[in-house]
Design an enzyme around this catalytic site. Structure first.
Site, PDB file in Angstrom:
ATOM      1  N   LEU A 127       0.815  -1.213   0.000  1.00 58.38           N
ATOM      2  CA  LEU A 127       0.000   0.000   0.000  1.00 58.38           C
ATOM      3  C   LEU A 127       0.853   1.269   0.000  1.00 58.38           C
ATOM      4  CD1 LEU A 127      -2.908  -0.939   2.453  1.00 58.38           C
ATOM      5  CD2 LEU A 127      -2.781  -1.225  -0.034  1.00 58.38           C
ATOM      6  N   GLY A 128       1.931   1.294   0.756  1.00 51.59           N
ATOM      7  CA  GLY A 128       2.810   2.456   0.777  1.00 51.59           C
ATOM      8  C   GLY A 128       3.418   2.707  -0.590  1.00 51.59           C
ATOM      9  N   PRO A 153      15.673   7.981   9.025  1.00 51.08           N
ATOM     10  CA  PRO A 153      16.707   7.087   8.485  1.00 51.08           C
ATOM     11  C   PRO A 153      16.281   5.625   8.385  1.00 51.08           C
ATOM     12  CG  PRO A 153      17.679   8.595  10.069  1.00 51.08           C
ATOM     13  CD  PRO A 153      16.187   8.811  10.126  1.00 51.08           C
ATOM     14  N   TYR A 159      12.222   4.220   0.196  1.00 48.03           N
ATOM     15  CA  TYR A 159      12.115   5.247  -0.835  1.00 48.03           C
ATOM     16  C   TYR A 159      13.102   5.063  -1.992  1.00 48.03           C
ATOM     17  CZ  TYR A 159       9.055   7.571   2.467  1.00 48.03           C
ATOM     18  OH  TYR A 159       8.023   7.861   3.307  1.00 48.03           O
TER      19      TYR A 159
END
Length: 184
Positions: A127-128, A153, A159
């Site tokens: 989902l992210g 961090p 990402y």
């Protein structure tokens, strides 16, 4: 972190509230998502790009569940009114938000992504990634190429596969911090 984007986008696209079609071939090439809308829909998830039907108390619960401080719902509402792009996922069985991200910026050149959260109960199922891929695509379709975000961090690894890198130009960000004067 910055999205290091080398995809030429010309000319910039007009701003739109709802993005359904890819107008620019360069952007369309980036719009293949790791998890399709259909796949998520078949599992009971619905995407939203407006704050309509977004229960701010439920969103606040997701913020708190991932370790963000609980926020004043009125301030959340103001922040969302000043948001240029947002995307959230609702779980149909509970009618609650389970993933969320938003971006602010100048609407032309720059955007900063904020408040990327996934309810811990729903983490690890894509989902992210789904929210981030679509939010970045929405920004690119508006012609916004300079996309930044702040991250703890411990989640930088999330990402990087999405195209974010430490600033390739070596620019270091700074934050304003008012120091308290010692009272004597």
């Amino acid at each position: 972190m910055l999205l290091h984007n080398r995809i030429p986008i010309t000319p910039p696209l007009p701003l739109r509230k709802h993005i359904h079609h890819h107008r620019n071939a360069a952007v369309s090439a980036t719009a293949s998502f790791s998890v399709s809308d259909e796949s998520l829909s078949s599992r009971g998830f619905t995407f939203h790009r407006t704050i309509d039907n977004l229960n701010l108390d439920h969103l606040n619960s997701v913020f708190a569940a991932v370790g963000f401080p609980r926020r004043d719902p009125d301030k959340i509402r103001v922040a969302l009114q000043h948001t240029d792009a947002l995307l959230w996922i609702e779980y149909e069985k509970t009618k609650r938000p389970v993933a969320f991200a938003r971006a602010t910026g100048d609407g032309v050149f720059n955007a900063i992504i904020w408040d990327v959260v996934v309810d811990p109960t729903f983490q690890g199922i894509g989902l992210g990634k789904a929210v981030m891929e679509r939010l970045v695509t929405d920004l690119l379709e508006k012609g916004i190429n300079n996309i930044a975000l702040y991250s703890e961090p411990r989640v930088l690894g999330f990402y990087r596969p999405l195209g974010f890198v430490a600033d390739p130009d070596g620019i270091r960000g700074m934050v304003y911090s008012r120091k308290q004067k010692n009272k004597k």
